[in-house]
Design a protein around this motif. Structure first.
Motif, short mmCIF file in Angstrom:
data_model
loop_
_atom_site.label_atom_id
_atom_site.label_comp_id
_atom_site.label_asym_id
_atom_site.label_seq_id
_atom_site.Cartn_x
_atom_site.Cartn_y
_atom_site.Cartn_z
N TYR A 299 -6.03 3.11 -0.10
CA TYR A 299 -5.55 1.90 -0.75
C TYR A 299 -6.25 0.62 -0.27
CZ TYR A 299 -1.77 4.38 -3.14
OH TYR A 299 -1.06 5.22 -3.96
N THR A 300 -6.69 0.62 0.96
CA THR A 300 -7.29 -0.62 1.50
C THR A 300 -8.81 -0.65 1.43
OG1 THR A 300 -7.32 0.29 3.76
CG2 THR A 300 -5.36 -0.94 3.08
N ALA B 107 -2.23 9.74 -4.81
CA ALA B 107 -2.35 8.28 -4.78
C ALA B 107 -2.59 7.75 -6.18
CB ALA B 107 -3.48 7.85 -3.84
N LYS C 235 -10.26 3.51 -2.53
CA LYS C 235 -9.66 3.75 -3.85
C LYS C 235 -10.10 5.11 -4.42
CE LYS C 235 -7.42 -0.16 -4.36
NZ LYS C 235 -7.66 -0.76 -3.05
N PRO D 274 -4.23 4.42 -7.69
CA PRO D 274 -4.95 3.19 -7.34
C PRO D 274 -4.69 2.01 -8.26
CG PRO D 274 -6.42 4.73 -8.44
CD PRO D 274 -5.12 5.46 -8.23
N TYR E 257 2.68 3.76 3.95
CA TYR E 257 2.26 4.39 2.69
C TYR E 257 3.00 5.69 2.38
CZ TYR E 257 -1.45 0.96 3.09
OH TYR E 257 -2.14 -0.21 3.21
#
Length: 364
Positions: A282-283, A223, A286, A225, A193
């Motif tokens: 991300y997994t 990040a 979010k 999402p 990432y």
């Protein structure tokens, strides 16, 4: 189709307003540079504040991009700090203005960027006037640029907030493959990432600023999402981000190691934590820290700035076409930007002139 048109309008207005801003509104700074370095700095920072508010307004006002910020929010606008951030897209530095306007005193933000960006008409000219730090990615030369610019900020007692992307480039397929190879060669953890940071510049930056004053280092994790604005081309295709998420961690100067080698290791540890944080984001979540409430502070100034720049571009184009004096002004100022940019760069010339001006004043 509508999203593609929207993306094209963003790029077009981004370029037109940067040209209008530098050629018409920033141009008095040429005179200020010669007679008053402090006024030169103040005027450019004011124009920077007003234009970056417009860029933020495009996303938040017109396209309803939501900004989520969590963590250690800065309290002192005069704080001198370094901001380290993962480099997920080529738009990271521009989109971070949404946070800078709210918490970091955006007019004092200085960004470390690759050297070729300074030659882009409009935005590159503005970044030169603002004394952004342009790198050639050759440490022997970059060290000199770092040192001279930071000495200048220290000498004028300027509360600089310097953004550096230790990864050196944005995260994409090619850079990720290089990162895998680098990790294999050096026996490091494979990152999915972010990229392993290059720590030499960061360690030098901390050490140099400490010579005068360094209050803190802010570790920012960004990040996306949903839609990720990987480059300008993705914007042209209408890929406008719906959400921007930022987590901020503040480290006081007293918490940082003294030795440059230890500073490098400290930075690497932050990136290992960042990799875990992004994987969780991300997994699973979010979101950072469970924050699902967008930050709407300062929205009114973004609306005003957006309306101003949308109106001023056609007005400026009309006046330039029909007014001979303004037309000559545009030609002369644009020529000055081109000449100064290819000579050494206005960010270098303005520093040289400051020391000449200051030294001459002391002799008198």
């Amino acid at each position: 189709m509508a999203s593609v048109i929207a993306g094209m309008l963003i790029i077009i207005y981004y370029l037109l307003t940067s040209l209008c801003g530098t050629v018409i509104f920033m141009s008095p700074a040429f005179i200020f540079m010669l007679c008053s370095p402090k006024l030169f700095r103040w005027w450019n920072d004011l124009m920077y504040w007003w234009w970056s508010a417009f860029i933020t307004g495009i996303y938040e006002v017109f396209f309803d991009t939501k900004v989520f910020v969590t963590g250690d929010l800065p309290q002192d606008p005069k704080e001198r700090c370094i901001i380290i951030m993962n480099h997920r897209t080529r738009q990271d530095w521009l989109l971070f203005w949404a946070v800078s306007h709210r918490y970091f005193a955006v007019e004092n933000i200085k960004i470390i960027l690759r050297g070729d960006l300074k030659y882009v008409p409009g935005v590159g000219w503005g970044m030169q006037m603002l004394n952004f730090i342009f790198l050639k990615r050759k440490w022997e030369k970059d060290r000199i640029v770092f040192s001279r610019t930071l000495d200048y900020f220290n000498d004028i007692d300027y509360p600089a907030k310097i953004i550096i992307f230790p990864e050196g480039t944005n995260y994409e397929e090619i850079s990720a493959l290089r990162g895998y190879k680098y990790a294999n060669i050096h026996g490091l953890q494979q990152y999915e990432y972010c990229l392993h940071p290059r720590v030499t510049g960061f360690a030098f930056l901390v050490s140099k600023l400490r010579e005068k004053r360094l209050d803190a280092v802010y570790d920012v994790t960004v990040a996306y999402p949903k839609t990720m604005p990987q480059s300008e081309m993705t914007l042209l295709k209408g890929n406008i981000p719906e959400e921007l998420h930022y987590q901020i961690k503040r480290y006081d100067n007293s918490e940082l190691p003294e030795d440059q080698e230890e500073l490098g290791e400290w930075c690497k540890k932050r990136w290992a934590e960042k990799e875990d944080r992004l994987r969780q984001f991300y997994t699973v979540d979010k979101t950072f820290d469970g924050n699902n409430t967008p930050d709407t502070t300062g929205k009114f100034k973004f609306i005003l700035a957006t309306l101003f720049w949308i109106l001023i571009v056609p007005i400026s184009m009309y006046l330039t076409y029909y007014n001979t004096i303004l037309r000559y002004h545009v030609i002369i100022v644009s020529s000055l930007y081109f000449i100064c940019g290819y000579m050494r760069g206005l960010e270098v010339i303005s520093i040289d002139w400051y020391y000449y001006w200051y030294g001459k004043k002391k002799r008198n």
